[in-house]
Design a protein around this motif. Sequence first.
Motif, short mmCIF file in Angstrom:
data_model
loop_
_atom_site.label_atom_id
_atom_site.label_comp_id
_atom_site.label_asym_id
_atom_site.label_seq_id
_atom_site.Cartn_x
_atom_site.Cartn_y
_atom_site.Cartn_z
N GLU A 315 -93.99 -12.65 46.44
CA GLU A 315 -93.32 -13.65 47.27
C GLU A 315 -94.01 -13.79 48.63
OE1 GLU A 315 -89.34 -12.24 47.44
OE2 GLU A 315 -88.90 -12.68 45.32
N GLY A 316 -94.41 -12.67 49.22
CA GLY A 316 -95.05 -12.71 50.53
C GLY A 316 -96.40 -13.41 50.49
N LEU A 317 -97.13 -13.23 49.41
CA LEU A 317 -98.44 -13.87 49.26
C LEU A 317 -98.36 -15.24 48.62
CD1 LEU A 317 -100.47 -10.76 48.01
CD2 LEU A 317 -100.46 -11.72 50.32
N LYS A 370 -111.09 -7.22 43.84
CA LYS A 370 -109.75 -7.76 44.05
C LYS A 370 -108.98 -6.89 45.05
CE LYS A 370 -110.51 -10.96 41.10
NZ LYS A 370 -110.67 -12.36 41.56
N PRO A 371 -108.37 -7.51 46.06
CA PRO A 371 -107.52 -6.73 46.96
C PRO A 371 -106.43 -6.05 46.13
CG PRO A 371 -107.83 -8.97 47.78
CD PRO A 371 -108.38 -8.94 46.38
N GLN A 406 -94.38 -2.62 53.98
CA GLN A 406 -95.69 -1.99 54.18
C GLN A 406 -96.68 -2.43 53.10
OE1 GLN A 406 -95.65 2.30 54.05
NE2 GLN A 406 -97.81 2.48 54.59
N ALA A 407 -96.19 -2.59 51.87
CA ALA A 407 -97.04 -3.03 50.77
C ALA A 407 -97.64 -4.40 51.08
CB ALA A 407 -96.24 -3.07 49.48
N ARG A 412 -102.40 -7.74 52.76
CA ARG A 412 -102.93 -8.79 53.65
C ARG A 412 -104.14 -8.31 54.44
NH1 ARG A 412 -97.07 -11.10 55.71
NH2 ARG A 412 -96.91 -12.84 54.21
N GLN A 413 -104.34 -7.01 54.51
CA GLN A 413 -105.49 -6.48 55.23
C GLN A 413 -106.76 -6.75 54.43
OE1 GLN A 413 -104.97 -2.33 56.08
NE2 GLN A 413 -103.09 -2.64 57.29
N PRO A 414 -107.79 -7.33 55.06
CA PRO A 414 -109.04 -7.61 54.34
C PRO A 414 -109.74 -6.33 53.94
CG PRO A 414 -109.31 -8.00 56.69
CD PRO A 414 -107.84 -7.73 56.47
N MET A 415 -110.42 -6.38 52.84
CA MET A 415 -111.20 -5.23 52.36
C MET A 415 -112.68 -5.51 52.59
SD MET A 415 -109.11 -4.24 48.85
CE MET A 415 -109.95 -2.66 48.66
#
Length: 445
Positions: A315-317, A370-371, A406-407, A412-415
């Motif tokens: 849902e967040g993404l 893939k993130p 937190q997940a 959302r943090q780039p890798m």
Amino acid sequence: MRPAKSRPFLPAFELARGRAPRYTRPIRSRMTRSLTSQHPQHDAKRVGIVTFYLKDNYGGALQAFATCEICRSLGLEPLLVRSPFEGYYGMDPDKGMPLSLLIGLYMRHRLLRPGRGASLLLRLKKALIKLRAPQGQALLHKNDGIAAHLFKRFANRHLPPVISTEDRQAIASCSCFIVGSDQVWRRRYLRNEYHVLHYLLDFADDEQRAASIAYAASFGCEHWEGSELMRQPAAELLRQFKAVSVRENSGIAAAQEAWGVDAVRMPDPTLVVDAKAYDRLIESEKTVLPPKPYLATYILDASESSRRVARAAAEGLKLYGQPLMPTAQTGHRDDLIFKSVPQWLRYMRDCEAVVTDSFHGCVFSLIFNKPFLCLGNAARGSARFDTLFDTFGLRDRLLVDGDASQALDLLRQPMDWERINALLHSEQQRGLNFLRDHLRPSPSA
């Protein structure tokens, strides 16, 4: 002398009661019989792969595939060595086998053979799911027949011929063996204490063992779970190997502590094989994808916490949540049954991000860039996760407490894929060099 009639149910029955079978029937498929007749003519160096490959598990199937692909790339001819105990592991060694499971094993290994019988059962179960969707949750527990069919079909199409340890001519045709990868030295995945000796090549002769290696073999935890009874015979076998490598950092100390053997760490074979091999697997079968961008959720041990995290992440993404394991949660009929190995790979390759509690779920997220977010899964062995995350500097991708907010922040943090891919290339080269150096014939040969 006329051979005694085989009674296929008795070995399974005796194994279930913790006893060695009084006899076993040689496992001979059509491939095995034709292979035996070709022994005098083969030119390439034959290597027997001793690992788990019939378990209904995507990571297990793909690590066997990867090892065989690497052998072919080195000019070797791989063969899979079937354990007489294949299919009986994965149960708690401290508990007896329920009669219902015993009957299920018999039905599965005697009746669900590749071909018309398995295909008929597959069509029947799909029809039942279509007609009885409201009872989908109950049908999930009867999904073993479909999984057995799909994984056996994968083995028939994409894995090399299988030989039995009881076919002495076939075993003798192998110049050496590779033990691993996967948790082949984990006690809880072996039905009896002495089964570990199979994964230490007790069926091979001294010359073959001296030319053999263990590649990324795993204890599954920080210490060997076996007893003192098996320590000495296991050590005597492993000490004859040409080289020993383990998959986890903790396995180095475990091998020394349990068997007095020096080992090095090597990457899982799925990380070593050329990624183009996975593209070819995907293209080998027509598969479908969701009509919109999706988050792949590969959860082996589903719980309310893991489902909550997966829902919040999707849902967040603003992505569709696509489960890769059978579930009734989505309400979609296709999600009630197992996916084939090529389709599972395509779902992993073409997703936007991944939420998983699986070691190989993390591995293929890295391979396909893939993130991903990993949910802690200590029950399946935390040592392999520790090694993987330490190797790639990704401990921040491990979520232990199941915090949904937190997940989402982590996903959302780039890798840094440039750094990760450089490390991946380094691991690939280490694995290839180890296999090439130890499988190449010695100068005196």
